[in-house]
Each structure stands twice: as structure tokens, then as C-alpha cells.
Scaffold this active site. Structure first.
Site, PDB file in Angstrom:
ATOM      1  N   ASP A  61       0.713  -1.247  -0.235  1.00 21.69           N
ATOM      2  CA  ASP A  61      -0.266   0.176   0.098  1.00 21.69           C
ATOM      3  C   ASP A  61       0.530   1.179   0.256  1.00 21.69           C
ATOM      4  OD1 ASP A  61      -1.650   2.323   0.448  1.00 21.69           O
ATOM      5  OD2 ASP A  61      -3.070   0.588   2.136  1.00 21.69           O
ATOM      6  N   THR A 130      -4.337  13.200 -14.853  1.00 19.30           N
ATOM      7  CA  THR A 130      -5.580  13.105 -15.453  1.00 19.30           C
ATOM      8  C   THR A 130      -5.989  14.607 -16.063  1.00 19.30           C
ATOM      9  OG1 THR A 130      -8.042  13.131 -14.780  1.00 19.30           O
ATOM     10  CG2 THR A 130      -7.310  13.494 -13.475  1.00 19.30           C
ATOM     11  N   GLU A 132      -8.824  15.989 -16.074  1.00 14.44           N
ATOM     12  CA  GLU A 132     -10.156  16.457 -15.492  1.00 14.44           C
ATOM     13  C   GLU A 132      -9.744  17.054 -14.202  1.00 14.44           C
ATOM     14  OE1 GLU A 132     -12.821  13.456 -12.958  1.00 14.44           O
ATOM     15  OE2 GLU A 132     -12.616  12.021 -14.876  1.00 14.44           O
ATOM     16  N   SER A 158      -7.688  15.596  -5.754  1.00 14.15           N
ATOM     17  CA  SER A 158      -6.862  14.994  -4.725  1.00 14.15           C
ATOM     18  C   SER A 158      -5.606  14.693  -6.201  1.00 14.15           C
ATOM     19  CB  SER A 158      -7.315  13.440  -4.372  1.00 14.15           C
ATOM     20  OG  SER A 158      -7.475  12.723  -5.686  1.00 14.15           O
ATOM     21  N   LYS A 159      -6.179  14.531  -7.407  1.00 17.42           N
ATOM     22  CA  LYS A 159      -5.290  14.427  -8.571  1.00 17.42           C
ATOM     23  C   LYS A 159      -3.832  15.508  -9.046  1.00 17.42           C
ATOM     24  CE  LYS A 159      -4.243  11.023 -10.596  1.00 17.42           C
ATOM     25  NZ  LYS A 159      -3.352  10.002 -10.389  1.00 17.42           N
ATOM     26  N   PRO A 210     -27.981   2.877 -16.465  1.00 17.04           N
ATOM     27  CA  PRO A 210     -28.245   4.146 -16.125  1.00 17.04           C
ATOM     28  C   PRO A 210     -27.355   5.088 -16.357  1.00 17.04           C
ATOM     29  CG  PRO A 210     -26.625   2.598 -14.477  1.00 17.04           C
ATOM     30  CD  PRO A 210     -26.964   1.505 -15.608  1.00 17.04           C
ATOM     31  N   TYR A 212     -27.006   9.153 -16.698  1.00 18.76           N
ATOM     32  CA  TYR A 212     -26.720  10.440 -15.220  1.00 18.76           C
ATOM     33  C   TYR A 212     -27.588  11.675 -16.624  1.00 18.76           C
ATOM     34  CZ  TYR A 212     -23.232   7.493 -12.308  1.00 18.76           C
ATOM     35  OH  TYR A 212     -22.708   6.412 -11.549  1.00 18.76           O
ATOM     36  N   GLY A 288     -22.022  17.452  -8.737  1.00 22.45           N
ATOM     37  CA  GLY A 288     -20.226  18.442  -9.507  1.00 22.45           C
ATOM     38  C   GLY A 288     -20.838  17.703 -11.102  1.00 22.45           C
TER      39      GLY A 288
HETATM   40  P1  NAD Z   1      -7.977   1.266 -11.830  1.00 18.77           P
HETATM   41  O1  NAD Z   1      -8.850   2.030 -10.397  1.00 18.77           O
HETATM   42  O2  NAD Z   1      -8.735   0.534 -12.925  1.00 18.77           O
HETATM   43  O3  NAD Z   1      -6.455   0.663 -10.808  1.00 18.77           O
HETATM   44  C1  NAD Z   1      -5.393   1.471  -9.773  1.00 18.77           C
HETATM   45  C2  NAD Z   1      -4.836  -0.096  -9.280  1.00 18.77           C
HETATM   46  O4  NAD Z   1      -4.298   1.058  -8.076  1.00 18.77           O
HETATM   47  C3  NAD Z   1      -5.754  -0.736  -8.974  1.00 18.77           C
HETATM   48  O5  NAD Z   1      -4.741  -1.682  -9.048  1.00 18.77           O
HETATM   49  C4  NAD Z   1      -5.637  -1.037  -7.140  1.00 18.77           C
HETATM   50  O6  NAD Z   1      -5.098  -1.524  -6.536  1.00 18.77           O
HETATM   51  C5  NAD Z   1      -4.033   0.047  -6.813  1.00 18.77           C
HETATM   52  N1  NAD Z   1      -4.224   1.433  -5.501  1.00 18.77           N
HETATM   53  C6  NAD Z   1      -4.852   1.603  -5.569  1.00 18.77           C
HETATM   54  N2  NAD Z   1      -4.815   1.756  -4.241  1.00 18.77           N
HETATM   55  C7  NAD Z   1      -4.058   1.894  -3.742  1.00 18.77           C
HETATM   56  C8  NAD Z   1      -2.472   2.058  -2.836  1.00 18.77           C
HETATM   57  N3  NAD Z   1      -2.680   3.216  -1.482  1.00 18.77           N
HETATM   58  N4  NAD Z   1      -1.458   1.374  -2.735  1.00 18.77           N
HETATM   59  C9  NAD Z   1      -0.943   0.890  -3.872  1.00 18.77           C
HETATM   60  N5  NAD Z   1      -2.138   0.265  -4.390  1.00 18.77           N
HETATM   61  C10 NAD Z   1      -3.107   1.386  -4.873  1.00 18.77           C
HETATM   62  O7  NAD Z   1      -6.670   3.264 -12.250  1.00 18.77           O
HETATM   63  P2  NAD Z   1      -6.753   2.505 -13.488  1.00 18.77           P
HETATM   64  O8  NAD Z   1      -8.327   3.571 -14.109  1.00 18.77           O
HETATM   65  O9  NAD Z   1      -6.314   2.138 -14.633  1.00 18.77           O
HETATM   66  O10 NAD Z   1      -6.008   4.385 -12.958  1.00 18.77           O
HETATM   67  C11 NAD Z   1      -4.301   4.348 -13.264  1.00 18.77           C
HETATM   68  C12 NAD Z   1      -4.118   5.649 -12.889  1.00 18.77           C
HETATM   69  O11 NAD Z   1      -4.243   6.084 -14.401  1.00 18.77           O
HETATM   70  C13 NAD Z   1      -4.919   6.761 -12.305  1.00 18.77           C
HETATM   71  O12 NAD Z   1      -3.694   7.285 -11.811  1.00 18.77           O
HETATM   72  C14 NAD Z   1      -5.800   7.467 -13.030  1.00 18.77           C
HETATM   73  O13 NAD Z   1      -5.700   9.226 -12.086  1.00 18.77           O
HETATM   74  C15 NAD Z   1      -4.942   7.532 -14.134  1.00 18.77           C
HETATM   75  N6  NAD Z   1      -6.169   7.628 -15.343  1.00 18.77           N
HETATM   76  C16 NAD Z   1      -7.073   7.109 -15.963  1.00 18.77           C
HETATM   77  C17 NAD Z   1      -8.132   7.291 -17.053  1.00 18.77           C
HETATM   78  C18 NAD Z   1      -9.110   6.217 -17.041  1.00 18.77           C
HETATM   79  O14 NAD Z   1      -9.901   6.644 -18.419  1.00 18.77           O
HETATM   80  N7  NAD Z   1      -8.709   5.802 -16.249  1.00 18.77           N
HETATM   81  C19 NAD Z   1      -7.231   7.976 -17.830  1.00 18.77           C
HETATM   82  C20 NAD Z   1      -6.250   9.011 -16.983  1.00 18.77           C
HETATM   83  C21 NAD Z   1      -5.527   8.981 -16.114  1.00 18.77           C
HETATM   84  O1  DAU Z   2     -10.933  11.769 -17.638  1.00 16.18           O
HETATM   85  C1  DAU Z   2     -10.140  11.000 -17.364  1.00 16.18           C
HETATM   86  C2  DAU Z   2     -10.822  10.167 -16.196  1.00 16.18           C
HETATM   87  O2  DAU Z   2     -11.794   9.198 -16.809  1.00 16.18           O
HETATM   88  C3  DAU Z   2      -9.753   9.616 -15.388  1.00 16.18           C
HETATM   89  O3  DAU Z   2      -9.465  10.425 -14.332  1.00 16.18           O
HETATM   90  C4  DAU Z   2     -11.466   8.371 -14.513  1.00 16.18           C
HETATM   91  O4  DAU Z   2     -10.053   7.486 -13.457  1.00 16.18           O
HETATM   92  C5  DAU Z   2     -12.025   7.672 -15.172  1.00 16.18           C
HETATM   93  O5  DAU Z   2     -12.925   7.150 -14.198  1.00 16.18           O
HETATM   94  C6  DAU Z   2     -12.620   8.560 -16.425  1.00 16.18           C
HETATM   95  O6  DAU Z   2     -13.686   9.559 -15.342  1.00 16.18           O
HETATM   96  P1  DAU Z   2     -15.151  10.154 -16.085  1.00 16.18           P
HETATM   97  O7  DAU Z   2     -15.788   9.879 -14.488  1.00 16.18           O
HETATM   98  O8  DAU Z   2     -15.186  10.472 -16.985  1.00 16.18           O
HETATM   99  O9  DAU Z   2     -15.464   7.686 -16.413  1.00 16.18           O
HETATM  100  P2  DAU Z   2     -17.021   7.417 -15.521  1.00 16.18           P
HETATM  101  O10 DAU Z   2     -16.893   5.600 -16.831  1.00 16.18           O
HETATM  102  O11 DAU Z   2     -17.221   7.124 -14.635  1.00 16.18           O
HETATM  103  O12 DAU Z   2     -18.046   8.216 -16.743  1.00 16.18           O
HETATM  104  C7  DAU Z   2     -18.224   8.511 -18.546  1.00 16.18           C
HETATM  105  C8  DAU Z   2     -19.132   9.360 -18.208  1.00 16.18           C
HETATM  106  O13 DAU Z   2     -20.494   8.598 -17.937  1.00 16.18           O
HETATM  107  C9  DAU Z   2     -19.056  10.469 -17.679  1.00 16.18           C
HETATM  108  O14 DAU Z   2     -19.918  11.472 -17.834  1.00 16.18           O
HETATM  109  C10 DAU Z   2     -20.669  10.123 -16.096  1.00 16.18           C
HETATM  110  C11 DAU Z   2     -21.296   8.827 -16.926  1.00 16.18           C
HETATM  111  N1  DAU Z   2     -21.878   7.586 -16.604  1.00 16.18           N
HETATM  112  C12 DAU Z   2     -20.717   6.933 -15.570  1.00 16.18           C
HETATM  113  C13 DAU Z   2     -21.326   6.035 -14.927  1.00 16.18           C
HETATM  114  C14 DAU Z   2     -20.330   4.999 -14.173  1.00 16.18           C
HETATM  115  C15 DAU Z   2     -23.597   7.271 -16.179  1.00 16.18           C
HETATM  116  O15 DAU Z   2     -23.786   8.451 -17.264  1.00 16.18           O
HETATM  117  N2  DAU Z   2     -23.994   6.075 -16.339  1.00 16.18           N
HETATM  118  C16 DAU Z   2     -22.491   5.263 -15.256  1.00 16.18           C
HETATM  119  O16 DAU Z   2     -23.377   4.862 -14.905  1.00 16.18           O
END
Ligand code: NAD
Ligand code: DAU
Length: 349
Positions: A61, A130, A132, A158-159, A210, A212, A288
Site C-alpha cells: 500500500d 488525468t 480532469e 486529489s489528482k 443508468p 446520468y 458536480g
Molecule cells: P484502476 O482503479 O483500474 O487501478 C488502480 C490500481 O491502483 C489498482 O490496481 C489498485 O489496486 C491500485 N491501488 C489503489 N490504491 C492503492 C494504494 N493505496 N497502494 C497501492 N496500490 C493502490 O485505475 P486506472 O483506471 O487503471 O487508472 C490508473 C491511473 O491512471 C490513475 O492514476 C488514474 O488517475 C489515471 N488515469 C485514468 C484514466 C482512465 O480513464 N481510467 C484516464 C487518465 C488517467
Molecule cells: O478523463 C479521465 C478520467 O476518466 C479518469 O481520470 C478517471 O479515472 C476515469 O474514471 C474517467 O472519469 P469519468 O468520470 O469521465 O468516467 P466514468 O466512466 O465514471 O463516466 C464517464 C461518463 O459517463 C461520465 O460523464 C459519467 C457517465 N456515467 C457514468 C457511469 C458510471 C453514466 O452516465 N452512468 C454511469 O453509470
């Protein structure tokens, strides 16, 4: 001598693609995957690498200073690629403290360990972040690397905070850092709390979809392996102290994306055209909720020659096929704790 590269969060969605790419492409690297295996981390994402010689896993962790330092002492870390995070916006709204702990405190603990024990003059600390952090866009414009930070959710706050700490360690301690800010990823192994795998899972099981608000929010979708290829090029060639935006130039309104998904799934599942559209249910909007994200990735394209390799139609079909072909994986991650998360989050929406 192999270079020890520490990848955090390598058992998660994007992390598993990055680990696989680096293990397979760089036999001269020893890849150490550090992951706490939270609900989002899954070693089943990496079974193909279990016996690979240049791959090592350590459960850890990042908020535990002693455990993180022990790994730095054990391995003489050359560089870090930091992906570990709490990543789901909706969970950050109900439980912001987990996000501060892992994303902010955990990142600072890693920076500190790298500052103290990082071994190589030519190493670097790469922070994966990200889009975001830039907040939300209206109908026009795109985020560039100079867009002011304006995060709206506890996740993005947080990011943003972790990005600032990474920059601060560069300015204050001259730590060699690089940051990238990427748009929404799609692809295999994504935990089905996120839009695309959640909708695939629900369509398959004839459950409500669902959406949003009115489904008008816009996201810029990138194939996860193209994110991994961007991380590869930035890690090796990105300039120290710089930020690079990564995006797919591929904007979709949520509702249009869900429509497209329903259409493809009906075809693949042999259902009458239009059947899955009946499952769409508009639910209370996310608090938000950022309206639109769109990335200008021209710095990365012009400076480092990166561009996405996969057209959306192709990547989307491949993604859907992966979830349909990997039923065991999907059922595994949607049993147990997922069920209580799902009903807490969606039942009274
Ligand atoms: P994810 O939630 O699928 O994976 C996160 C991983 O981090 C998991 O394996 C989890 O076990 C590990 N983790 C969480 N807390 C931890 C801790 N305290 N110590 C050690 N390991 C820990 O996330 P993801 O979607 O693969 O995103 C990975 C990174 O990329 C993140 O930093 C996220 O902010 C960034 N990111 C994600 C997206 C997206 O679309 N998913 C886009 C841009 C940036
Ligand atoms: O932009 C990068 C980010 O993209 C990453 O940093 C985040 O880790 C990743 O989770 C993602 O964030 P979003 O909030 O955009 O992704 P999510 O898949 O949760 O939602 C995508 C869009 O769909 C968002 O506008 C919310 C909507 N949504 C999401 C869910 C889960 C719905 O309408 N219904 C749902 O059930």
C-alpha cells in the site's frame, strides 16, 4: 545490469496494460509491479506474466511508508511510473478521504522514497494523471498543458494536488519528474464501475442502463493501449519537468456512446435491433458532473511523434468482444463487494 523500474498500480486497468507492454518490450528492465490489490486491482489481469523472468510483483500500500521504503531498499529503483490511485469519480463523492490518502499522501510518500533511495542519475519519476484536473469545458475548446487547474470532484482535486506535489518536488529538490494528463480510456480489464464495462455487463444481463442526467456530457475516449504507448514514449523521451496531454481526439456524448454500444451488442448477442435501447434509464445526475472533456495532444504529437494507433470503431468492437469472451473475468469482478457497491450507488437513484 538490468534497470529496476517500479510501476505502481500495475494490477489495475491501465497499469496492467503498461506493465505488459514494458515487460514484453524491454527485457533489459526488471519490472516491479507494486499494488495494494484494492477492489480495482486484480492479479487475474496479469496471469500471462506470472512466470516471466523480468517481472516481479509486490503487494504494498503506497500509504505505508515503511513498506514503500523496504521495496526501494530491496530493489535499487532506477525509475518510477506511478499509476496507483483511487480512480472512480463516483466513489470519490461518497468517500473523499480514501482519495486524499492514496492519491495525495501516497504520491508524496513515493516521491519522498524516490528522493531518498532512487538510484540512477538518469532515472525519472513519471506521474500518470488525468485531464480532469483542468475542470470542465463548454461546447468549444480543448485542454492544453497551460490550461489552469480547476478540479471539480474530490477525485480530480486529489489528482490535481498530487500533480502539484510532483512539480514541487521537481522545483524544490530537483527531482527528475515528468507528468502526463490523459482523457478517458477504454479497453479490456476495466473495472465495471466505469461507463463502458458497466453498460456492457448490464446489457448482457438485461439490466437497466443508468445514464446520468440527460446523457449530454461529453468525454474524449482513448484506446488503453494507445495510452500505454504514449506513456512509453513520454517515459523514454519526454523532457524532465514537462507535462504532456494525451487524448484520442474522439469526443462522444454519453447517450450517443450508449446507443452505439446497444446497437453493436444487439448484433453480437443475436437480439432484435433496438432491443437493448429499451434498457436505457435516465437517473439522477452525478453531483458536480463535468460537462465536457477534450484534449489537445499536439505537444505530444509534435514533440515526440505519438499519435493514437487504433480507430475508435475498431477499438470499441475489440473491447466489446473482450468482455464477451472473458465472461469468467467479468463475473469474478461483479460478484461479492461489487453487488453492494452497485445497489448503494444505483438502487435509489
Ligand atoms: P484502476 O482503479 O483500474 O487501478 C488502480 C490500481 O491502483 C489498482 O490496481 C489498485 O489496486 C491500485 N491501488 C489503489 N490504491 C492503492 C494504494 N493505496 N497502494 C497501492 N496500490 C493502490 O485505475 P486506472 O483506471 O487503471 O487508472 C490508473 C491511473 O491512471 C490513475 O492514476 C488514474 O488517475 C489515471 N488515469 C485514468 C484514466 C482512465 O480513464 N481510467 C484516464 C487518465 C488517467
Ligand atoms: O478523463 C479521465 C478520467 O476518466 C479518469 O481520470 C478517471 O479515472 C476515469 O474514471 C474517467 O472519469 P469519468 O468520470 O469521465 O468516467 P466514468 O466512466 O465514471 O463516466 C464517464 C461518463 O459517463 C461520465 O460523464 C459519467 C457517465 N456515467 C457514468 C457511469 C458510471 C453514466 O452516465 N452512468 C454511469 O453509470
Amino acid at each position: 545490469m538490468k534497470k529496476n523500474i517500479l510501476i505502481t498500480g500495475g494490477a489495475g486497468f491501465i497499469g496492467s496494460h503498461v506493465v505488459r507492454r514494458f515487460v514484453n518490450r524491454y527485457p533489459d528492465y526488471q519490472i516491479i509491479n507494486l499494488d495494494a490489490l484494492t477492489y480495482a486491482g486484480n492479479l487475474a489481469n496479469l496471469t500471462d506474466l506470472e512466470t516471466t523472468e523480468n517481472y516481479t510483483f509486490r503487494k504494498c500500500d503506497i500509504t505505508n511508508v515503511a513498506d514503500v521504503e523496504a521495496i526501494f531498499k530491496e530493489f535499487k529503483i532506477h525509475s518510477v511510473i506511478h499509476l496507483a490511485a483511487e480512480s472512480h469519480v463516483d466513489r470519490s463523492i461518497t468517500n473523499p478521504i480514501d482519495f486524499v490518502m492514496t492519491n495525495v499522501v501516497g504520491t508524496v510518500i513515493l516521491l519522498n522514497a524516490y528522493k531518498q533511495y532512487g538510484e540512477a542519475a538518469d532515472g525519472r519519476f513519471y506521474h500518470v494523471s488525468t485531464d480532469e484536473v483542468y475542470g470542465t469545458l463548454g461546447d468549444d475548446g480543448k485542454f492544453t498543458e497551460t490550461t489552469p487547474y480547476d478540479p471539480n470532484s474530490p477525485y480530480s482535486a486529489s489528482k490535481a494536488s498530487s500533480d502539484h506535489f510532483v512539480r514541487a518536488y521537481h522545483e524544490t529538490y530537483k527531482l527528475p519528474v515528468v507528468i502526463s494528463n490523459c482523457s478517458n480510456n477504454y479497453g479490456s480489464h476495466q473495472f465495471p464501475e466505469k461507463l463502458i464495462p458497466l453498460m456492457i455487463h448490464n446489457i448482457k444481463n438485461n439490466k437497466p442502463l443508468p445514464v446520468y442526467g440527460k446523457g449530454e456530457n461529453v468525454r474524449d475516449w482513448l484506446w488503453v493501449e494507445d495510452h500505454a504507448s504514449a506513456i512509453d514514449v513520454i517515459f523514454h523521451e519526454g523532457r524532465i519537468g514537462e507535462t504532456y496531454n494525451i487524448g484520442g481526439n474522439n469526443e462522444w456524448k454519453n447517450l450517443d456512446l450508449v446507443h452505439k454500444l446497444c446497437e453493436i451488442m444487439d448484433r453480437k448477442l443475436g437480439r432484435p435491433a433496438g432491443k437493448s435501447l429499451e434498457l436505457i434509464t435516465f437517473v439522477t445526475d452525478r453531483a458536480g458532473h463535468d460537462f465536457r472533456y477534450a484534449i489537445d495532444a499536439s505537444k505530444l504529437e509534435n514533440e515526440l511523434g505519438w499519435s493514437p494507433s487504433v480507430a475508435f470503431d475498431q477499438g470499441f468492437e475489440k473491447t466489446i468482444d473482450w468482455y464477451l469472451e472473458n465472461e469468467e473475468w467479468l463475473e469474478g469482478v461483479t460478484s461479492g463487494a461489487y453487488q453492494s457497491y452497485y445497489s448503494e450507488h444505483y438502487d435509489h437513484r
